[in-house]
Motif scaffolding. Structure first.
Motif, PDB file in Angstrom:
ATOM      1  N   PHE A   1     -35.702   3.268  -5.171  1.00 20.78           N
ATOM      2  CA  PHE A   1     -34.772   4.354  -5.460  1.00 20.78           C
ATOM      3  C   PHE A   1     -33.915   4.626  -4.215  1.00 20.78           C
ATOM      4  O   PHE A   1     -34.258   4.223  -3.108  1.00 20.78           O
ATOM      5  CB  PHE A   1     -35.516   5.627  -5.879  1.00 20.78           C
ATOM      6  N   ALA A   2     -32.795   5.289  -4.422  1.00 20.34           N
ATOM      7  CA  ALA A   2     -31.897   5.646  -3.324  1.00 20.34           C
ATOM      8  C   ALA A   2     -32.146   7.100  -2.944  1.00 20.34           C
ATOM      9  O   ALA A   2     -32.312   7.966  -3.813  1.00 20.34           O
ATOM     10  CB  ALA A   2     -30.444   5.450  -3.742  1.00 20.34           C
ATOM     11  N   ALA A   3     -32.166   7.373  -1.625  1.00 18.43           N
ATOM     12  CA  ALA A   3     -32.529   8.707  -1.154  1.00 18.43           C
ATOM     13  C   ALA A   3     -31.550   9.207  -0.107  1.00 18.43           C
ATOM     14  O   ALA A   3     -31.007   8.430   0.686  1.00 18.43           O
ATOM     15  CB  ALA A   3     -33.946   8.689  -0.575  1.00 18.43           C
ATOM     16  N   LEU A   4     -31.354  10.518  -0.096  1.00 22.71           N
ATOM     17  CA  LEU A   4     -30.500  11.169   0.900  1.00 22.71           C
ATOM     18  C   LEU A   4     -31.258  12.354   1.475  1.00 22.71           C
ATOM     19  O   LEU A   4     -31.895  13.115   0.741  1.00 22.71           O
ATOM     20  CB  LEU A   4     -29.204  11.663   0.245  1.00 22.71           C
ATOM     21  N   LEU A   5     -31.233  12.496   2.807  1.00 24.37           N
ATOM     22  CA  LEU A   5     -31.858  13.624   3.489  1.00 24.37           C
ATOM     23  C   LEU A   5     -30.797  14.348   4.303  1.00 24.37           C
ATOM     24  O   LEU A   5     -30.026  13.721   5.036  1.00 24.37           O
ATOM     25  CB  LEU A   5     -32.990  13.142   4.402  1.00 24.37           C
TER      26      LEU A   5
END
Length: 394
Positions: free
Chosen positions: A258-262
């Motif tokens: 999955f693609a994640a952003l923080l």
């Protein structure tokens, strides 16, 4: 193929193995310097198509480096990694000679416990024209390399795919970060120790369309995070369990990743000049499935900037893809944005909240700040994981 072999095994080989590309030589304490040199010479004969070499668990002598420098012309190393040189005082002489010999083929170069002098670092960035991977820390750079020189050398690189300078105290300016991205359009991974300004982040995404990972002090983006199975985790490790609950299930089942952003939600106002710029950044980021909001500063005064996020996401490309929201650090301080965030992204089904930094908050504040918005959102949440939750009042 890539192979790992003990030094003693290499010395016994007599046939040619043209299918071997990258080789890792494992050394033991009883091996002498001449043994390593002999094994390298043997590699030239039995592995004629060798393109990568790593020497593990051993210092590399001057004679071995000279052997690599004088390698037959059919040996063109693209990847090279050693622990350190046996005589650091001669590092400049032997490393520069090695780099000159392989400057047209080297794509990755690493000497873990040997600081690069200014001359070596300059040559590496300017003359190794195919260099694709650089991983640098303070211990890799000699004392005579100042910040200005460090930045100038990096800006000479033109073909980087991965740059990791998180372990370097010398920070790049916003303009230098943008120039670095413009000079290296094939960049896929960028790891910096400093914060990235919103305009710089947008420029990186524009100049490097294939970027898969950005890591900085205030934001992180990953195009491909691996899913994990709950059966593979230690059920006594709260962080591991939290990691499992934060995985977007639909994306993980469909793609195995999955693609994640923080985002450091406490630094939004310092990172982005306006809600419009934050939205521009979010629209430039490829579709993500997990959003983590971090704030570790318990004394941070409330800022209206955290309210930008729901509006910036509303109707955007991520509104229909976000499955997981994670509130990490001082989660309760920004709970007011939770309900608008959930409503802006109706596909959210997983919620993870880490209360480890909220011990000083009264339970009544947690009730009002988190439980009420969650109840108001209704049945959209399928999985909710509360980590280090204090006692609630009701």
């Amino acid at each position: 193929v890539n192979v790992d072999l003990d030094l003693d095994v290499i010395l016994q080989l007599t046939h040619k193995y043209p299918f071997v590309g990258e080789l890792a030589i494992h050394c033991e304490h009883h091996h002498k310097e001449k043994d390593l040199t002999k094994s390298v010479e043997r590699c030239f004969a039995v592995f004629p198509n060798m393109t990568g070499l790593a020497v593990l668990n051993s210092e590399v002598s001057l004679s071995t480096m000279q052997c690599l420098t004088n390698a037959p012309m059919h040996i063109q190393l693209s990847d090279f990694a050693i622990y350190r040189l046996s005589k650091p005082a001669y590092a400049d002489k032997v490393l520069l000679a090695f780099l000159q010999r392989h400057q047209h083929s080297l794509q990755s170069f690493s000497v873990d416990m040997q600081p690069y002098s200014r001359a070596v670092f300059d040559f590496l960035c300017q003359h190794c024209v195919k260099m694709q991977e650089l991983e640098l820390a303070n211990e890799n750079l000699a004392d005579n390399i100042r910040r200005e020189h460090f930045a100038a050398a990096l800006l000479r690189c033109r073909h980087l795919r991965s740059l990791d300078v998180q372990g370097v105290d010398m920070q790049l300016t916003a303009q230098e970060v943008v120039q670095l991205a413009a000079n290296n359009p094939g960049l896929q991974a960028l790891k910096l120790s400093e914060s990235i300004q919103g305009a710089s982040a947008i420029a990186i995404l524009h100049h490097c369309p294939g970027i898969e990972q950005i890591m900085s002090a205030n934001l992180c983006y990953s195009a491909q995070e691996d899913a994990v199975d709950i059966d593979d985790l230690d059920d006594s490790d709260d962080r591991a369990i939290m990691r499992f609950h934060s995985i977007p299930q639909r994306s993980a089942l469909a793609h195995g990743s999955f693609a994640a952003l923080l985002l450091d939600i406490g630094a939004l106002a310092a990172s982005f000049s306006s809600q419009a710029q934050l939205r521009e950044f979010l629209e430039a980021v490829p579709v993500v499935h997990s959003l983590a909001l971090v704030c570790d500063d318990q004394h941070l005064s409330s800022s209206p900037a955290h309210a930008w996020l729901p509006a910036a996401l509303q109707g955007g490309k991520h509104a229909g893809s976000l499955e997981t929201i994670c509130l990490l650090g001082c989660a309760a301080r920004f709970a007011a944005a939770l309900l608008p965030l959930l409503r802006a992204c109706p596909a959210i089904t997983h919620l993870v909240v880490d209360y480890s930094s909220d011990a000083l908050w009264a339970s009544a504040q947690l009730d009002k700040g988190f439980v009420e918005p969650l109840c108001a959102y209704g049945g959209g949440i399928e999985r909710c994981h509360l980590c280090y939750l204090p006692a609630l009042t009701g």
